[in-house]
Enzyme design. Structure first.
Site, PDB file in Angstrom:
ATOM      1  N   HIS A   1      -6.502 -16.711  50.314  1.00  0.00           N
ATOM      2  CA  HIS A   1      -5.517 -17.005  51.357  1.00  0.00           C
ATOM      3  C   HIS A   1      -6.079 -16.780  52.762  1.00  0.00           C
ATOM      4  O   HIS A   1      -5.495 -17.246  53.743  1.00  0.00           O
ATOM      5  CB  HIS A   1      -4.223 -16.205  51.145  1.00  0.00           C
TER       6      HIS A   1
ATOM      7  N   ASP B   1      -6.555 -15.385  43.783  1.00  0.00           N
ATOM      8  CA  ASP B   1      -6.596 -15.255  45.246  1.00  0.00           C
ATOM      9  C   ASP B   1      -7.941 -14.700  45.717  1.00  0.00           C
ATOM     10  O   ASP B   1      -7.996 -13.807  46.573  1.00  0.00           O
ATOM     11  CB  ASP B   1      -5.458 -14.373  45.753  1.00  0.00           C
TER      12      ASP B   1
ATOM     13  N   GLY C   1      -4.843  -8.844  58.103  1.00  0.00           N
ATOM     14  CA  GLY C   1      -6.219  -8.731  58.593  1.00  0.00           C
ATOM     15  C   GLY C   1      -7.079  -7.896  57.671  1.00  0.00           C
ATOM     16  O   GLY C   1      -8.300  -8.025  57.652  1.00  0.00           O
ATOM     17  N   ASN C   2      -6.451  -6.998  56.878  1.00  0.00           N
ATOM     18  CA  ASN C   2      -7.187  -6.236  55.864  1.00  0.00           C
ATOM     19  C   ASN C   2      -7.551  -7.102  54.658  1.00  0.00           C
ATOM     20  O   ASN C   2      -8.442  -6.742  53.878  1.00  0.00           O
ATOM     21  CB  ASN C   2      -6.368  -5.045  55.346  1.00  0.00           C
ATOM     22  N   SER C   3      -6.846  -8.203  54.481  1.00  0.00           N
ATOM     23  CA  SER C   3      -7.043  -9.046  53.304  1.00  0.00           C
ATOM     24  C   SER C   3      -8.505  -9.418  53.124  1.00  0.00           C
ATOM     25  O   SER C   3      -9.157  -9.905  54.049  1.00  0.00           O
ATOM     26  CB  SER C   3      -6.213 -10.325  53.422  1.00  0.00           C
TER      27      SER C   3
ATOM     28  N   GLY D   1      -5.022 -19.174  23.879  1.00  0.00           N
ATOM     29  CA  GLY D   1      -4.031 -20.223  23.666  1.00  0.00           C
ATOM     30  C   GLY D   1      -2.717 -19.769  23.074  1.00  0.00           C
ATOM     31  O   GLY D   1      -2.153 -20.477  22.227  1.00  0.00           O
ATOM     32  N   VAL D   2      -2.223 -18.610  23.493  1.00  0.00           N
ATOM     33  CA  VAL D   2      -0.913 -18.162  23.027  1.00  0.00           C
ATOM     34  C   VAL D   2      -0.004 -17.874  24.208  1.00  0.00           C
ATOM     35  O   VAL D   2      -0.460 -17.559  25.306  1.00  0.00           O
ATOM     36  CB  VAL D   2      -1.005 -16.881  22.160  1.00  0.00           C
TER      37      VAL D   2
END
Length: 469
Positions: free
Chosen positions: A116, A146, A218-220, A273-274
């Site tokens: 992001h 992300d 801003g920490n992201s 696949g469950v």
């Protein structure tokens, strides 16, 4: 003084103490408490506090060289009316700027951050700890977790070390480093508040570490570290500003994604696949199993690994590769921690009996990740990336600018020297190479040698900017 009870007198007799002796002992105790801690106790407490303080200092000094500030530009659909008017008819629309953080994980410039942070970016630029400001290219991104990897063209960077996030314990000290609100290399501390947080509805795959270390916009993309200076998570989001609840992608998941993106530009995830759900107390009672016995299978995909392993709806997967499973989140985490092509042992509960089966992990079917603007730029614009024109006094007045026809910046090429210098559409050039109140022609002439020193006015403030091809 409280009178002695019969029980106290019996205790005194057993200890061979008289009532006056006990009274004296109580008096001395009260006196000691009134005097407060002794100098030795104070020194011991201060020494412990210094040890903890030194630990935080060491983490900051060790990790900061691996932390970067990331500046991005994106198209601004909410630009004010003046910028819209200036930009109308131009190929360069008004832009907005954003700031995030990242952590270097290879010496040759690979940087891990959040998706992001760079999503929708026209340009990506990186501030290094040594003061350099470099353009970055997007290597790849993984919206499901992300995460994204960008790269700058340089060598000899300090790569961060990653810890085993699975080995972290709730309550351990952690340190967050990043650029909240653009304030670079801000250090905050807290504890690891919880592990395995999911079902927040923010991303397709969620397995977050929770912390009370202060995390803000801003920490992201910045690191969450242990006291050894190792990255245990990538700070990703907060729940309410100032609430003390932040979330980070665990280092094990982040490192696996980063290495795959760097190698192939994409992430390939393991899949059986469950469809699975948690065992509620009501379901557990009817099925005669413990509510924490495992993950209840509610669907099995056609031609999936689980189908080939003869898993059926109604089965409870109790263990993966000998590791106990308590709920559907555990099942997802364990499968994702292995590589495509691996064969794993599953322990299954069916009709009150335990069965063992083997499943070979396949690649999770996921749609292709669409490119973002920075990947569609093509060849960088030649020159300094700056377009200017003189406004008439009337136009200047309408735009709220000085009445003198100073050069107005009407276009900035993404990724250009002008963009990296922080110039924006709508800025007014009040000086070029020492010449005050220049015309657009003088700006163009000064740019002939491939560099400019500008003094720029933006609303009520002024600043210098250096441009070079």
């Amino acid at each position: 003084m409280r009178p002695l009870t019969l029980r106290s007198l019996v205790v005194l007799a057993c200890l061979g103490l008289s009532a006056p002796a006990l009274a004296q002992a109580q008096k001395e105790k009260v006196s000691a408490q009134a005097q407060g801690p002794s100098p030795a106790q104070v020194q011991a407490s201060q020494a412990e506090a210094r040890k903890l303080s030194d630990a935080f200092v060491n983490v900051a000094e060790r990790v900061s060289p691996s932390v970067v500030q990331i500046d991005v530009t994106a198209r601004d659909e909410n630009a004010d009316q003046i910028l819209r008017w200036i930009g109308r008819g131009s190929s360069d629309s008004p832009v907005a700027r954003g700031t995030g953080s990242g952590v270097v994980f290879t010496p040759d410039g690979a940087i891990l951050t959040n998706n992001h942070v760079i999503e929708g970016a026209l340009t990506i630029n990186v501030h290094l700890r040594d003061g350099r400001f470099l353009p970055a290219r997007l290597v790849g991104r993984d919206p499901a977790t992300d995460l994204a990897v960008i790269k700058v063209d340089t060598q000899g960077l300090v790569a961060a070390k990653f810890a085993d996030s699975d080995a972290m314990k709730v309550g351990e000290w952690v340190v967050a480093i990043g650029s909240p609100f653009g304030l670079g290399y801000t250090v905050t501390t807290g504890v690891l508040s919880a592990k395995g947080r999911g079902q927040l509805g923010m991303n397709l795959i969620e397995d977050y570490l929770q912390t009370d270390a202060s995390i803000n916009p801003g920490n992201s993309g910045g690191p969450l570290c242990d006291l050894e200076g190792r990255v245990v998570g990538i700070n990703t989001m907060i729940v309410g500003r100032g609430s003390g609840i932040g979330f980070a992608v665990p280092s094990n998941m982040a490192r696996r994604a980063a290495e795959q993106i760097l190698k192939s530009g994409r992430v390939e995830r393991a899949w059986i696949g469950v469809g699975a759900q948690d065992l509620s107390p009501e379901l557990a009672t009817v099925m005669k199993v413990d509510p924490r016995a495992g993950a209840l299978v509610n669907a099995v995909g056609d031609n999936s690994p689980a189908k080939r392993a003869q898993i059926k709806p109604g089965d409870v997967i109790a263990a993966v590769a000998a590791r106990p499973i308590h709920d559907s989140h555990d099942l997802t985490r364990e499968v994702l921690s292995h590589d495509v092509g691996q064969t794993l042992e599953l322990e299954v509960l069916r009709d009150g009996k335990r069965y063992g089966t083997k499943v070979t992990l396949a690649a999770r079917p996921e749609p292709a990740v669409p490119p973002i603007p920075v990947q569609q730029q093509g060849v960088p614009q030649p020159g300094l990336g700056l377009t200017v024109r003189d406004l008439t006094p009337q136009q200047a007045s309408q735009a709220g600018l000085p009445s003198k026809a100073l050069p107005l910046i009407t276009g900035i090429s993404p990724g250009s020297s002008a963009d990296r210098a922080g110039l924006k559409v709508g800025d007014v050039i009040v000086e070029v190479d020492g010449t005050s109140e220049p015309t657009s022609s003088q700006v163009q002439q000064a740019a002939a040698d491939g560099q400019l020193l500008l003094r720029v006015k933006r609303r009520e403030s002024s600043f210098y900017a250096a441009l070079k091809k």
